[in-house]
Write a protein that holds these residues in place. Sequence first.
Motif, PDB file in Angstrom:
ATOM      1  N   TYR A   1       0.858  -1.182   0.000  1.00  0.00           N
ATOM      2  CA  TYR A   1       0.000   0.000   0.000  1.00  0.00           C
ATOM      3  C   TYR A   1       0.898   1.237   0.000  1.00  0.00           C
ATOM      4  O   TYR A   1       1.940   1.249   0.660  1.00  0.00           O
ATOM      5  CB  TYR A   1      -0.895   0.029   1.235  1.00  0.00           C
ATOM      6  CG  TYR A   1      -1.829  -1.150   1.359  1.00  0.00           C
ATOM      7  CD1 TYR A   1      -3.125  -1.098   0.853  1.00  0.00           C
ATOM      8  CD2 TYR A   1      -1.410  -2.328   1.971  1.00  0.00           C
ATOM      9  CE1 TYR A   1      -3.991  -2.182   0.972  1.00  0.00           C
ATOM     10  CE2 TYR A   1      -2.257  -3.419   2.095  1.00  0.00           C
ATOM     11  CZ  TYR A   1      -3.542  -3.340   1.590  1.00  0.00           C
ATOM     12  OH  TYR A   1      -4.395  -4.416   1.699  1.00  0.00           O
TER      13      TYR A   1
ATOM     14  N   LEU B   1      -5.761   2.308  11.606  1.00  0.00           N
ATOM     15  CA  LEU B   1      -5.335   1.808  10.295  1.00  0.00           C
ATOM     16  C   LEU B   1      -3.992   1.088  10.408  1.00  0.00           C
ATOM     17  O   LEU B   1      -3.824  -0.033   9.918  1.00  0.00           O
ATOM     18  CB  LEU B   1      -5.235   2.975   9.317  1.00  0.00           C
ATOM     19  CG  LEU B   1      -4.697   2.661   7.909  1.00  0.00           C
ATOM     20  CD1 LEU B   1      -5.632   1.706   7.187  1.00  0.00           C
ATOM     21  CD2 LEU B   1      -4.545   3.957   7.107  1.00  0.00           C
TER      22      LEU B   1
ATOM     23  N   ARG C   1      -3.640  -6.232   5.977  1.00  0.00           N
ATOM     24  CA  ARG C   1      -4.609  -5.680   5.022  1.00  0.00           C
ATOM     25  C   ARG C   1      -5.023  -4.281   5.466  1.00  0.00           C
ATOM     26  O   ARG C   1      -5.003  -3.953   6.644  1.00  0.00           O
ATOM     27  CB  ARG C   1      -5.858  -6.567   4.929  1.00  0.00           C
ATOM     28  CG  ARG C   1      -5.572  -8.005   4.512  1.00  0.00           C
ATOM     29  CD  ARG C   1      -5.108  -8.080   3.067  1.00  0.00           C
ATOM     30  NE  ARG C   1      -4.930  -9.452   2.623  1.00  0.00           N
ATOM     31  CZ  ARG C   1      -3.790 -10.143   2.702  1.00  0.00           C
ATOM     32  NH1 ARG C   1      -2.727  -9.555   3.261  1.00  0.00           N
ATOM     33  NH2 ARG C   1      -3.696 -11.369   2.265  1.00  0.00           N
ATOM     34  N   ALA C   2      -5.404  -3.466   4.500  1.00  0.00           N
ATOM     35  CA  ALA C   2      -5.902  -2.120   4.787  1.00  0.00           C
ATOM     36  C   ALA C   2      -6.912  -1.743   3.717  1.00  0.00           C
ATOM     37  O   ALA C   2      -6.827  -2.201   2.570  1.00  0.00           O
ATOM     38  CB  ALA C   2      -4.753  -1.110   4.817  1.00  0.00           C
ATOM     39  N   LYS C   3      -7.870  -0.904   4.098  1.00  0.00           N
ATOM     40  CA  LYS C   3      -8.853  -0.413   3.141  1.00  0.00           C
ATOM     41  C   LYS C   3      -8.307   0.819   2.425  1.00  0.00           C
ATOM     42  O   LYS C   3      -7.624   1.643   3.024  1.00  0.00           O
ATOM     43  CB  LYS C   3     -10.160  -0.052   3.849  1.00  0.00           C
ATOM     44  CG  LYS C   3     -10.898  -1.234   4.456  1.00  0.00           C
ATOM     45  CD  LYS C   3     -12.192  -0.783   5.123  1.00  0.00           C
ATOM     46  CE  LYS C   3     -12.948  -1.964   5.715  1.00  0.00           C
ATOM     47  NZ  LYS C   3     -14.203  -1.536   6.388  1.00  0.00           N
ATOM     48  N   ASP C   4      -8.623   0.911   1.132  1.00  0.00           N
ATOM     49  CA  ASP C   4      -8.248   2.114   0.393  1.00  0.00           C
ATOM     50  C   ASP C   4      -8.936   3.336   1.007  1.00  0.00           C
ATOM     51  O   ASP C   4     -10.100   3.274   1.398  1.00  0.00           O
ATOM     52  CB  ASP C   4      -8.656   1.998  -1.075  1.00  0.00           C
ATOM     53  CG  ASP C   4      -7.741   1.067  -1.861  1.00  0.00           C
ATOM     54  OD1 ASP C   4      -6.820   0.491  -1.251  1.00  0.00           O
ATOM     55  OD2 ASP C   4      -7.941   0.920  -3.076  1.00  0.00           O
ATOM     56  N   ILE C   5      -8.196   4.422   1.117  1.00  0.00           N
ATOM     57  CA  ILE C   5      -8.719   5.681   1.646  1.00  0.00           C
ATOM     58  C   ILE C   5      -8.392   6.784   0.664  1.00  0.00           C
ATOM     59  O   ILE C   5      -7.270   6.866   0.161  1.00  0.00           O
ATOM     60  CB  ILE C   5      -8.109   6.015   3.018  1.00  0.00           C
ATOM     61  CG1 ILE C   5      -8.483   4.944   4.045  1.00  0.00           C
ATOM     62  CG2 ILE C   5      -8.543   7.386   3.499  1.00  0.00           C
ATOM     63  CD1 ILE C   5      -7.808   5.137   5.379  1.00  0.00           C
TER      64      ILE C   5
ATOM     65  N   LYS D   1      -3.616   3.661  -1.021  1.00  0.00           N
ATOM     66  CA  LYS D   1      -4.103   2.805  -2.092  1.00  0.00           C
ATOM     67  C   LYS D   1      -3.283   1.518  -2.149  1.00  0.00           C
ATOM     68  O   LYS D   1      -2.074   1.546  -1.922  1.00  0.00           O
ATOM     69  CB  LYS D   1      -3.978   3.510  -3.448  1.00  0.00           C
ATOM     70  CG  LYS D   1      -4.695   4.844  -3.547  1.00  0.00           C
ATOM     71  CD  LYS D   1      -6.192   4.686  -3.552  1.00  0.00           C
ATOM     72  CE  LYS D   1      -6.890   6.032  -3.721  1.00  0.00           C
ATOM     73  NZ  LYS D   1      -8.352   5.905  -3.633  1.00  0.00           N
ATOM     74  N   LYS D   2      -3.944   0.428  -2.482  1.00  0.00           N
ATOM     75  CA  LYS D   2      -3.218  -0.791  -2.789  1.00  0.00           C
ATOM     76  C   LYS D   2      -2.539  -0.611  -4.129  1.00  0.00           C
ATOM     77  O   LYS D   2      -3.175  -0.284  -5.130  1.00  0.00           O
ATOM     78  CB  LYS D   2      -4.178  -1.985  -2.812  1.00  0.00           C
ATOM     79  CG  LYS D   2      -3.460  -3.325  -2.911  1.00  0.00           C
ATOM     80  CD  LYS D   2      -4.453  -4.471  -2.784  1.00  0.00           C
ATOM     81  CE  LYS D   2      -3.723  -5.806  -2.873  1.00  0.00           C
ATOM     82  NZ  LYS D   2      -4.651  -6.959  -2.779  1.00  0.00           N
TER      83      LYS D   2
END
Length: 472
Positions: free
Chosen positions: A387, A442, A451-455, A463-464
């Motif tokens: 990311y 986060l 894992r992380a969510k796109d922000i 972003k991934k």
Amino acid sequence: MTMEAEDKQLASPDQAADAGFQHAPADAPTVDVETPLGTLRGSIEGDLMRFRGIRYAHADRFEPPHPVEAWSGVRDALGDGPMCPQPRFAMTLLALPKRIPPMDEDCFYVNVTRPAAESDSPRPVMVWIHGGAYVNGSGSGEIYDPSRLVRDGDVIVVGFNYRLGVFGFLPIDGVAQANLGLLDQLTALEWVKQNIASFGGDPDNVTLFGQSAGADSIAHLLSIVEADEYYHRVILQSAPLGLNVGRETLAPELSERFLAELKADPKTASVHDMTQAQVAAMKGLTGDLLTKGMPYAPTPGVWPVPATSDVAGLLERRAGAVEAIIGYNRDDFSPFLEDVHALHIARSSAVLRPLTQPLNYGFTRRAFGGPALKLAELLERGGAQVYTYRLDWRPAKTQWGACHCLELPFFWADEEFWRGSPMLGGTAWADLDRFGSVLRRLWAGFARTGRAKDISNPNFSLKKLASQPTKL
């Protein structure tokens, strides 16, 4: 763990509770932990459990570190250990002047902070490597109090001190090998691997995270085979990877200038004379403009740091087994422009400041943004899940924008510590901490799962890499 283990014979404390600046309150309940090396006595402070000033190694000046040996009895872990001797920190926009913690060449200490509540399963471990251009800083002290991160993330946070400047990163022929500071880091990480389970941490779920020189250290560790077993994920915040051009030729020049300034035997010279010569040796260096701005740093091609030509292959080798977050701040370089008097004048003027922005963005891309994206892409090609992020948040009443170190208040210390910070420009603490809570959760969530969510918002984007383009 046992509360108030009075039945144990007390050994002489390895680090006295009042020897460091930060220490447990006198009325704090104590707790004992049995580690593979011996028993450590920490403190329970509200909803946190702290173990301060745990020795992880010994070393004489210019000698490699030796891991600490086992002991009998109980050793106090109630006060911070000293930080490496260093000149006064020059980045005054970070925070108002603070009390200076004790310094000593014998600075091989680690801190462990965890929630006081027990957990049904081992907690993720986050190991912080501090920044400071390899000449300043400490893994403990007021600035890196991890309370908010530990609470919000339900994680264990570890910080450690290592040798800096001439004590850790200056090669001197026949006297000092290069990269002793990185050997210290490896020894500290070995201690974490062997002992963190005793504190309720998961040795098979360790995330290294660091800022500035700390993030640069992690970039080096990614290419060091001997470090592989010590971590599983990494977070690099504003790593100055663009300041590593021509370092092989800079190191011997720096060493020569240091010896000329010292005018004494570096093996026996006083700490004061060593640090004075360290600062003086930085003046008038030749070579790359940015590299000589951070002259004390790991030297390529000297164990354990691989040669520059081998780094890409070693990173790709490691990539498939790690997850990474790599990013920077939009105006990372802005404070350093002000080292030039004319630019300091211009940036102090609301009218002239826009004229300096191309320089700010250009140097930020070269020193931070461009190399960060290059590293991220290389790891992604090697199979890592990566990311990338950029912090764009700009306090309304400052001239530095989203500058270097601006993210630190979101993770570390408290309102009292950061009150009056010039770089925050009077931002309301409630607003800052609301945003900080998002970032802390986060980072901790990534440490837990990889894992992380796109922000995507005007203040911060993550972003991934495989699915989204990254802006510079």
